[in-house]
Design a protein around this motif. Structure first.
Motif, PDB file in Angstrom:
ATOM      1  N   LEU A  49      38.492  37.420  84.867  1.00  0.00           N
ATOM      2  CA  LEU A  49      39.459  37.515  85.970  1.00  0.00           C
ATOM      3  C   LEU A  49      40.855  37.850  85.422  1.00  0.00           C
ATOM      4  O   LEU A  49      41.391  37.122  84.597  1.00  0.00           O
ATOM      5  CB  LEU A  49      39.512  36.188  86.736  1.00  0.00           C
ATOM      6  CG  LEU A  49      40.578  36.074  87.831  1.00  0.00           C
ATOM      7  CD1 LEU A  49      40.321  37.087  88.958  1.00  0.00           C
ATOM      8  CD2 LEU A  49      40.607  34.648  88.407  1.00  0.00           C
ATOM      9  N   THR A  50      41.415  38.944  85.876  1.00  0.00           N
ATOM     10  CA  THR A  50      42.781  39.301  85.468  1.00  0.00           C
ATOM     11  C   THR A  50      43.707  39.133  86.663  1.00  0.00           C
ATOM     12  O   THR A  50      43.495  39.749  87.708  1.00  0.00           O
ATOM     13  CB  THR A  50      42.829  40.763  84.966  1.00  0.00           C
ATOM     14  OG1 THR A  50      41.852  40.898  83.930  1.00  0.00           O
ATOM     15  CG2 THR A  50      44.209  41.098  84.404  1.00  0.00           C
ATOM     16  N   LEU A  51      44.704  38.298  86.501  1.00  0.00           N
ATOM     17  CA  LEU A  51      45.674  38.066  87.580  1.00  0.00           C
ATOM     18  C   LEU A  51      46.768  39.120  87.481  1.00  0.00           C
ATOM     19  O   LEU A  51      47.166  39.504  86.374  1.00  0.00           O
ATOM     20  CB  LEU A  51      46.270  36.666  87.442  1.00  0.00           C
ATOM     21  CG  LEU A  51      45.247  35.517  87.542  1.00  0.00           C
ATOM     22  CD1 LEU A  51      45.892  34.185  87.145  1.00  0.00           C
ATOM     23  CD2 LEU A  51      44.653  35.412  88.945  1.00  0.00           C
ATOM     24  N   ASP A  52      47.251  39.587  88.638  1.00  0.00           N
ATOM     25  CA  ASP A  52      48.317  40.595  88.578  1.00  0.00           C
ATOM     26  C   ASP A  52      49.687  39.901  88.529  1.00  0.00           C
ATOM     27  O   ASP A  52      49.790  38.682  88.679  1.00  0.00           O
ATOM     28  CB  ASP A  52      48.214  41.611  89.724  1.00  0.00           C
ATOM     29  CG  ASP A  52      48.411  40.983  91.095  1.00  0.00           C
ATOM     30  OD1 ASP A  52      49.156  39.977  91.199  1.00  0.00           O
ATOM     31  OD2 ASP A  52      47.827  41.493  92.067  1.00  0.00           O
ATOM     32  N   ASP A  53      50.726  40.697  88.323  1.00  0.00           N
ATOM     33  CA  ASP A  53      52.069  40.128  88.139  1.00  0.00           C
ATOM     34  C   ASP A  53      52.521  39.305  89.338  1.00  0.00           C
ATOM     35  O   ASP A  53      53.178  38.281  89.185  1.00  0.00           O
ATOM     36  CB  ASP A  53      53.087  41.251  87.864  1.00  0.00           C
ATOM     37  CG  ASP A  53      52.907  41.819  86.462  1.00  0.00           C
ATOM     38  OD1 ASP A  53      52.210  41.161  85.654  1.00  0.00           O
ATOM     39  OD2 ASP A  53      53.439  42.900  86.177  1.00  0.00           O
TER      40      ASP A  53
END
Ligand code: ATR
Length: 330
Positions: free
Chosen positions: A298-302
């Motif tokens: 899971l990559t969280l955005d800014d």
């Protein structure tokens, strides 16, 4: 599985490991031994290779005994991390002191090796700095154990940046373990920069805020008498508890929008914030373990990180009670 090197050593571990403490104590009654062993074996099957325990987990060090039972016939598949320092009465479990002396280090490692049914510990930590023993003495004693092959690498837990630097002058410190999560970011000021300077890996414990960040707690949840969160964790009681759960609602909303669990968001935040961090969320359940491992994808955005970054400053209550806080940052 994402592997990480432990400090400057050649020892590698998967990024998300398993904190084993809760299987024996602190978060309610111990898990049945057979159920716990099954979970530990399933964890290996899922690719977990970093298992974290301590001499002080479980009355009579039951947690190390459990890991010995689970891993003695598959030792090559796991990395075992354990810790010494805090002393407990083996029968009552009462806390009776903290000892970082050479003599206690040598006693403790032999006892741990025996319970773990192994001839070496991959990562051996001083669990809390002992105010009566210079860190140089403790680390020199641990360095002897590295030479003798009894331990693979040295770790320290909940020490200050200054202590880490003093210790690193005696022997490389492969890992520094501390609480680190969306709600607990105090180590960012002093400890994490010292880790970067000394080439020490950060091992984040309680990355789920002891379960609070998963959304499993509701304002109506009762904390059982045998659950230490009710006594040792001011964040889990009174007005602070209610205020903190309102903050967790923001994590839940963010998770729902991404169609993932709040636990995944909490762990993905730690991964996004610190390069080369290792995480050891604790769980007694296979479903939760799988969810925790899924956080690595899971990559969280800014925008999401900005929302989560604001929460720590709003958390109410310290992360331990007064007695526990006094043992931090030693
Ligand atoms: P610690 O490092 O002290 O074990 P933690 O990892 O922040 O603390 O949180 C552990 C708690 O989160 C445990 O109560 C665990 O409960 P279960 O044994 O019931 O799983 C809970 N927990 C762990 N992973 C979870 C998940 N994916 N969803 C919900 N609760 C979870």
């Amino acid at each position: 599985m994402n592997h990480r090197n432990l400090g400057n050593t050649t020892i590698t571990m998967n990024q998300v490991g398993l904190g084993c403490m809760g299987l024996s104590e602190f978060y309610g009654p111990p898990t049945d031994i057979n159920v716990a062993v099954k979970l530990l074996h399933e964890a290996i099957d899922l690719g977990v290779d970093h298992f974290d325990t301590a001499e002080s987990y479980g009355v009579g060090s039951a947690n190390e005994t459990l890991l010995g039972l689970a891993f003695h016939d598959r030792r090559d598949k796991v990395r075992i991390a354990t810790k010494f320092g805090p002393l407990r009465d083996p029968v009552s479990g009462e806390r009776v002191g903290l000892d970082g002396s050479r003599a206690n280090c040598r006693r403790a490692v032999e006892d741990s090796l025996g319970r773990l049914q192994t001839d070496h510990i991959d990562l051996y930590y001083l669990h809390r700095a002992d105010p009566n023993t210079p860190i140089e003495e403790t680390v020199a004693a641990m360095a002897e154990l590295v030479k003798e092959g009894k331990i693979g690498a040295i770790g320290l837990s909940e020490v200050s940046g200054a202590t880490l630097k003093r210790a690193s002058a005696i022997h490389p410190i492969a890992a520094l373990q501390s609480e680190y999560s969306i709600f607990s970011r105090d180590i960012e000021a002093d400890v994490i920069p010292a880790c970067v300077e000394t080439g020490t890996s950060l091992v984040a414990y309680s990355p789920l805020g002891r379960g609070m960040l998963t959304g499993a707690f509701k304002t109506t949840s009762q904390i059982a008498d045998n659950d230490f969160r009710g006594v040792m964790q001011p964040r889990f009681s009174g007005d602070a508890y209610r205020a903190n759960l309102a903050l967790v609602d923001r994590i839940i909303a963010l998770a729902q929008a991404r169609n993932v669990t709040s636990a995944e968001v909490a762990l993905a935040w730690v991964i996004a914030r610190q390069e080369n961090v290792l995480l050891i969320p604790g769980t007694t359940k296979l479903t939760n373990l799988k969810s925790n491992l899924a956080a690595m994808t899971l990559t969280l955005d800014d925008k999401e990180l900005t929302i989560l970054d604001q929460l720590a400053d709003m958390v109410q209550g310290t992360r331990y009670n007064e007695q526990g806080m006094a043992m931090l940052n030693g």
